[in-house]
Design a protein around this motif. Structure first.
Motif, short mmCIF file in Angstrom:
data_model
loop_
_atom_site.label_atom_id
_atom_site.label_comp_id
_atom_site.label_asym_id
_atom_site.label_seq_id
_atom_site.Cartn_x
_atom_site.Cartn_y
_atom_site.Cartn_z
N MET A 81 0.82 -1.21 0.00
CA MET A 81 0.00 0.00 0.00
C MET A 81 0.86 1.26 0.00
O MET A 81 1.99 1.26 0.48
N LYS A 82 0.29 2.32 -0.54
CA LYS A 82 0.96 3.62 -0.60
C LYS A 82 0.60 4.47 0.61
O LYS A 82 -0.56 4.51 1.03
N SER A 83 1.60 5.17 1.14
CA SER A 83 1.37 6.08 2.26
C SER A 83 2.32 7.26 2.17
O SER A 83 3.43 7.14 1.65
N HIS A 84 1.89 8.39 2.72
CA HIS A 84 2.77 9.56 2.87
C HIS A 84 2.99 9.88 4.34
O HIS A 84 3.46 10.98 4.67
N GLU A 85 2.67 8.96 5.23
CA GLU A 85 2.75 9.25 6.65
C GLU A 85 4.19 9.40 7.14
O GLU A 85 5.09 8.71 6.67
N TYR A 86 4.40 10.34 8.07
CA TYR A 86 5.67 10.36 8.80
C TYR A 86 5.73 9.10 9.65
O TYR A 86 4.78 8.31 9.66
N PHE A 87 6.82 8.87 10.36
CA PHE A 87 7.07 7.57 10.99
C PHE A 87 5.86 7.03 11.76
O PHE A 87 5.26 7.71 12.57
N ASP A 88 5.54 5.78 11.43
CA ASP A 88 4.45 5.07 12.09
C ASP A 88 4.99 3.70 12.49
O ASP A 88 5.32 2.89 11.62
N VAL A 146 11.58 12.91 6.29
CA VAL A 146 12.67 12.02 5.91
C VAL A 146 13.37 11.45 7.14
O VAL A 146 13.59 10.24 7.25
N MET A 147 13.70 12.30 8.08
CA MET A 147 14.46 11.82 9.24
C MET A 147 13.60 11.01 10.20
O MET A 147 14.12 10.19 10.96
N SER A 148 12.28 11.21 10.16
CA SER A 148 11.42 10.38 11.03
C SER A 148 11.53 8.91 10.63
O SER A 148 11.40 8.03 11.47
N TRP A 149 11.81 8.67 9.34
CA TRP A 149 12.00 7.29 8.86
C TRP A 149 13.46 6.90 8.81
O TRP A 149 13.87 5.89 9.39
N TYR A 150 14.26 7.70 8.13
CA TYR A 150 15.67 7.36 7.93
C TYR A 150 16.42 7.32 9.25
O TYR A 150 17.24 6.43 9.50
N GLY A 151 16.16 8.29 10.10
CA GLY A 151 16.87 8.36 11.37
C GLY A 151 16.59 7.18 12.29
O GLY A 151 17.44 6.77 13.07
N ILE A 152 15.41 6.61 12.18
CA ILE A 152 15.00 5.50 13.04
C ILE A 152 15.29 4.15 12.41
O ILE A 152 15.71 3.20 13.09
N LYS A 153 15.10 4.04 11.10
CA LYS A 153 15.09 2.72 10.45
C LYS A 153 16.29 2.43 9.55
O LYS A 153 16.41 1.34 9.00
N LYS A 154 17.24 3.37 9.40
CA LYS A 154 18.28 3.22 8.38
C LYS A 154 19.13 1.96 8.57
O LYS A 154 19.67 1.43 7.59
N ASP A 155 19.27 1.48 9.78
CA ASP A 155 20.10 0.30 10.03
C ASP A 155 19.30 -1.00 10.08
O ASP A 155 19.87 -2.07 10.26
N LYS A 156 17.99 -0.91 9.92
CA LYS A 156 17.13 -2.10 10.01
C LYS A 156 16.82 -2.60 8.60
O LYS A 156 15.69 -2.55 8.14
N THR A 157 17.84 -3.10 7.92
CA THR A 157 17.72 -3.44 6.51
C THR A 157 16.82 -4.65 6.24
O THR A 157 16.39 -4.86 5.11
N GLU A 158 16.52 -5.42 7.26
CA GLU A 158 15.64 -6.57 7.04
C GLU A 158 14.19 -6.14 6.82
O GLU A 158 13.41 -6.87 6.21
N ASP A 159 13.82 -4.97 7.30
CA ASP A 159 12.43 -4.54 7.13
C ASP A 159 12.32 -3.11 6.59
O ASP A 159 11.25 -2.52 6.59
N PHE A 160 13.43 -2.56 6.09
CA PHE A 160 13.41 -1.18 5.61
C PHE A 160 14.40 -1.04 4.45
O PHE A 160 15.57 -1.44 4.56
N ILE A 161 13.92 -0.51 3.34
CA ILE A 161 14.80 -0.24 2.21
C ILE A 161 14.65 1.23 1.83
O ILE A 161 13.53 1.74 1.70
#
Length: 263
Positions: A81-88, A146-161
């Protein structure tokens, strides 16, 4: 439409994103608006479902702001699904697309004109002063999003690209392969090439031209203005003077540097 009704519709739209029920195995394609989300939906959809267009994509890779909750609930898992939400934190598997904020600003400028939210002759600098504060929608400003996602998830490559729009332009086949592997799909080079060809800007624009009156996304906008525009990497240079550059670098400079857009 009255101003009161328009405001109510916008409030309903913006609160809907956080109200949508999310499953643990959902795959969410997330981006700040005008960053390549629709193109990514076409690339994935044209690989998985033979052919995507502006009508069937809401049944196959739905926009959470367009498709109602009842219909979404009937979709089989795993949903994409498509979303524009900040970090959820409910988004367990996420494809995040980032784009140069200068290009985002230009694309958003034309998008707002198409949907009648700013005047056709609106001054770009005056628009930009609102844009850098995230003032046109409820998705936060570009850097915050951008940072709400990248800052939190950048190292979690198994569930974030983390995908850069500019890499999609330069090497769409490679990006699509990376995304498909992230999704756990068996990748066929032939099918990747076909999907990329079917998702070209020219072909998306053609589909837009004959589906604009039928698509939920397109029919409520100014049909004389395109939804799929040029997609060019450096189009922003035609709009940004020194004053615009100072404005956007003052607000977004640190995150532009963090994500490689400081040149």
């Amino acid at each position: 439409m009255t101003i009161k009704k328009w405001i109510k519709e916008k409030i309903d739209l913006y609160t809907r994103g956080r109200a949508v029920s999310i499953r643990d195995n959902d795959v969410m394609i997330v981006s700040y608006p005008k960053s390549g989300n629709t193109w990514m939906r076409f690339l994935i959809g044209n690989y998985l479902y033979e052919e995507l267009d502006f009508i069937n994509m809401e049944n196959l890779i739905p926009d959470i702001y367009v498709v109602n909750e009842k219909k979404l609930s009937k979709m089989k898992s795993p949903r994409i699904m498509k979303s524009h939400e900040y970090f959820d934190p409910r988004y367990k598997k996420c494809i995040y697309i980032v784009r140069d904020p200068r290009s985002v600003a230009v694309s958003y400028y034309h998008f707002l004109k198409k949907y009648g939210r700013i005047d056709l002759d609106s001054d770009f600098y005056e628009y930009l002063k609102v844009f850098v504060k995230g003032g046109y929608d409820n998705y936060a400003a570009w850097d915050e999003h951008v940072m709400s996602w990248y800052g939190i998830k950048k190292d979690k490559t198994e569930d974030f690209i983390f995908i850069k729009y500019e890499d999609m332009l330069a090497a769409p086949e490679k990006v699509l392969r990376d995304v498909l592997e992230f999704l756990g799909e068996n990748v066929s080079d032939e099918c990747v090439e076909k999907a990329v060809s079917s998702s070209s800007f020219e072909k998306m624009r053609l589909k837009e031209s004959y589906q604009s009156g039928k698509s939920e996304v397109l029919k409520q906008s100014n049909g004389a203005l395109p939804f799929v525009r040029s997609g060019r990497k450096d189009e922003w240079k035609e709009y940004f003077d020194e004053k615009c550059m100072l404005l956007i670098e003052k607000r977004f400079g640190p995150v532009m540097k963090e994500t490689g857009y400081d040149h």
